[in-house]
Design a protein around this motif. Structure first.
Motif, PDB file in Angstrom:
ATOM      1  N   TYR A 274       0.907  -1.212   0.202  1.00 15.60           N
ATOM      2  CA  TYR A 274       0.124  -0.071  -0.019  1.00 15.60           C
ATOM      3  C   TYR A 274       0.825   1.307  -0.001  1.00 15.60           C
ATOM      4  O   TYR A 274       0.163   2.444  -0.200  1.00 15.60           O
ATOM      5  CB  TYR A 274      -0.870   0.105   1.223  1.00 15.60           C
ATOM      6  N   SER A 275       2.186   1.242   0.086  1.00 16.90           N
ATOM      7  CA  SER A 275       2.930   2.447   0.318  1.00 16.90           C
ATOM      8  C   SER A 275       3.078   2.889  -1.230  1.00 16.90           C
ATOM      9  O   SER A 275       3.309   2.318  -2.051  1.00 16.90           O
ATOM     10  CB  SER A 275       4.422   1.827   0.684  1.00 16.90           C
ATOM     11  N   PRO A 276       2.733   4.263  -1.236  1.00 19.19           N
ATOM     12  CA  PRO A 276       2.955   5.116  -2.630  1.00 19.19           C
ATOM     13  C   PRO A 276       4.353   4.893  -3.118  1.00 19.19           C
ATOM     14  O   PRO A 276       4.638   4.996  -4.194  1.00 19.19           O
ATOM     15  CB  PRO A 276       2.712   6.289  -2.090  1.00 19.19           C
ATOM     16  N   LYS A 277       5.423   4.476  -2.011  1.00 21.83           N
ATOM     17  CA  LYS A 277       6.825   4.638  -2.527  1.00 21.83           C
ATOM     18  C   LYS A 277       7.133   3.250  -3.149  1.00 21.83           C
ATOM     19  O   LYS A 277       8.353   3.003  -3.412  1.00 21.83           O
ATOM     20  CB  LYS A 277       7.844   4.703  -1.386  1.00 21.83           C
TER      21      LYS A 277
ATOM     22  N   GLY B  30       2.071   0.515  -4.300  1.00 23.99           N
ATOM     23  CA  GLY B  30       0.995   1.870  -4.125  1.00 23.99           C
ATOM     24  C   GLY B  30      -0.354   1.337  -4.582  1.00 23.99           C
ATOM     25  O   GLY B  30      -1.073   2.107  -5.308  1.00 23.99           O
TER      26      GLY B  30
ATOM     27  N   THR C  19      -3.258   1.731  -3.475  1.00 15.04           N
ATOM     28  CA  THR C  19      -4.112   2.547  -2.442  1.00 15.04           C
ATOM     29  C   THR C  19      -5.449   2.295  -2.627  1.00 15.04           C
ATOM     30  O   THR C  19      -6.374   2.552  -1.812  1.00 15.04           O
ATOM     31  CB  THR C  19      -3.873   4.092  -2.644  1.00 15.04           C
TER      32      THR C  19
END
Length: 252
Positions: free
Chosen positions: A94-97, A100, A102
């Motif tokens: 889920y991290s945009p980095k 991602g 989301t």
């Protein structure tokens, strides 16, 4: 000084180094098992008080009588890095980095949280299991063992369900499918081995169940290490979607 240490730790535990958690977890568990097994073989394969398996002792038989500090330290290190592994595997999704995702489905997000909670419960149970693995704490040992395996099972199944879209889904990241398939294969194998272990043990086939326990736990170290493939960056700076070029609209 404190701020310098914080920045150093922050720089080290960047998203690109989270793969160290599964690598360390698998290595710690493998080394712990190997030290106990090699020690038992080196001193002539003794039988311990209360050992019901005269051929191959269970891990708890060796750990309760010899090299207990090694077992406690190994389980503590494995438990901490195991929870770090579970957290990292779900964090990068889920991290945009990283990936991602989301806009993931709500049920996947809930299942992801369940996996992390179960992973924490398994880690705490494993650490306490190593401490209370003594001859006079059989009931407590059994409860903690059930907590450890129960937490591992829930965490493994929930993690597999969350990442199933990378095995059979419309949008798959480059290089990730093979790791998800391999990890899922290990989960299925561990479930089959675990079920066979319980059945054989309660039917009194201690030799076979003892061998299965060692195979099951060594397979666990391989399962943990396989999560490295989920977390490491591939194909440059960021993960790429398979056939991404073909998905781009044609210029008119």
């Amino acid at each position: 000084m404190a701020r310098d240490w914080y920045r150093t730790l922050q720089d080290f535990f960047t998203i690109r180094r989270l793969w160290l958690f599964p690598l360390l977890a698998g290595s710690f568990w493998f080394l712990t098992l190997t030290i106990l097994l090699v020690r038992w073989l080196a001193i002539g394969r003794p039988q311990y008080p209360g050992q019901v398996n005269p051929w191959v002792p269970f891990i708890s038989d060796i750990a309760a009588h010899q090299f207990k500090p090694v077992f406690v330290i190994g389980c503590a290190a494995t438990g901490i890095t195991f929870f770090g592994t579970v957290w990292a595997v779900h964090h990068v999704r889920y991290s945009p980095k990283f990936y991602g995702l989301t806009n993931d489905a709500r049920w996947r997000r809930v299942t992801s949280s369940v996996a992390e909670i179960a992973g924490l419960a398994a880690a705490v149970s494993l650490i306490n299991l190593s401490i209370f693995d003594t001859e006079d704490a059989h009931v407590r040992h059994r409860h903690l063992l059930m907590g450890t395996f129960g937490g591992l099972f829930v965490s493994a199944v929930a993690t597999t369900a969350v990442w199933w879209d990378q095995i059979w889904g419309p949008t798959v990241f480059v290089g990730l499918r093979k790791w998800c398939i391999f990890n899922t294969f290990l989960v299925v194998c561990q479930f089959a081995f675990g079920l066979a272990f319980v059945v054989l043990m309660y039917k009194g086939h201690f030799k076979s169940s003892g061998i299965l326990e060692w195979c099951l736990t060594y397979m666990g170290s391989l399962w943990l290490t396989s999560f490295v493939g989920y977390i490491m960056f591939r194909e440059g700076e960021k993960p790429r979607i398979e056939d991404e070029a073909e998905r781009q609209p044609l210029l008119v």
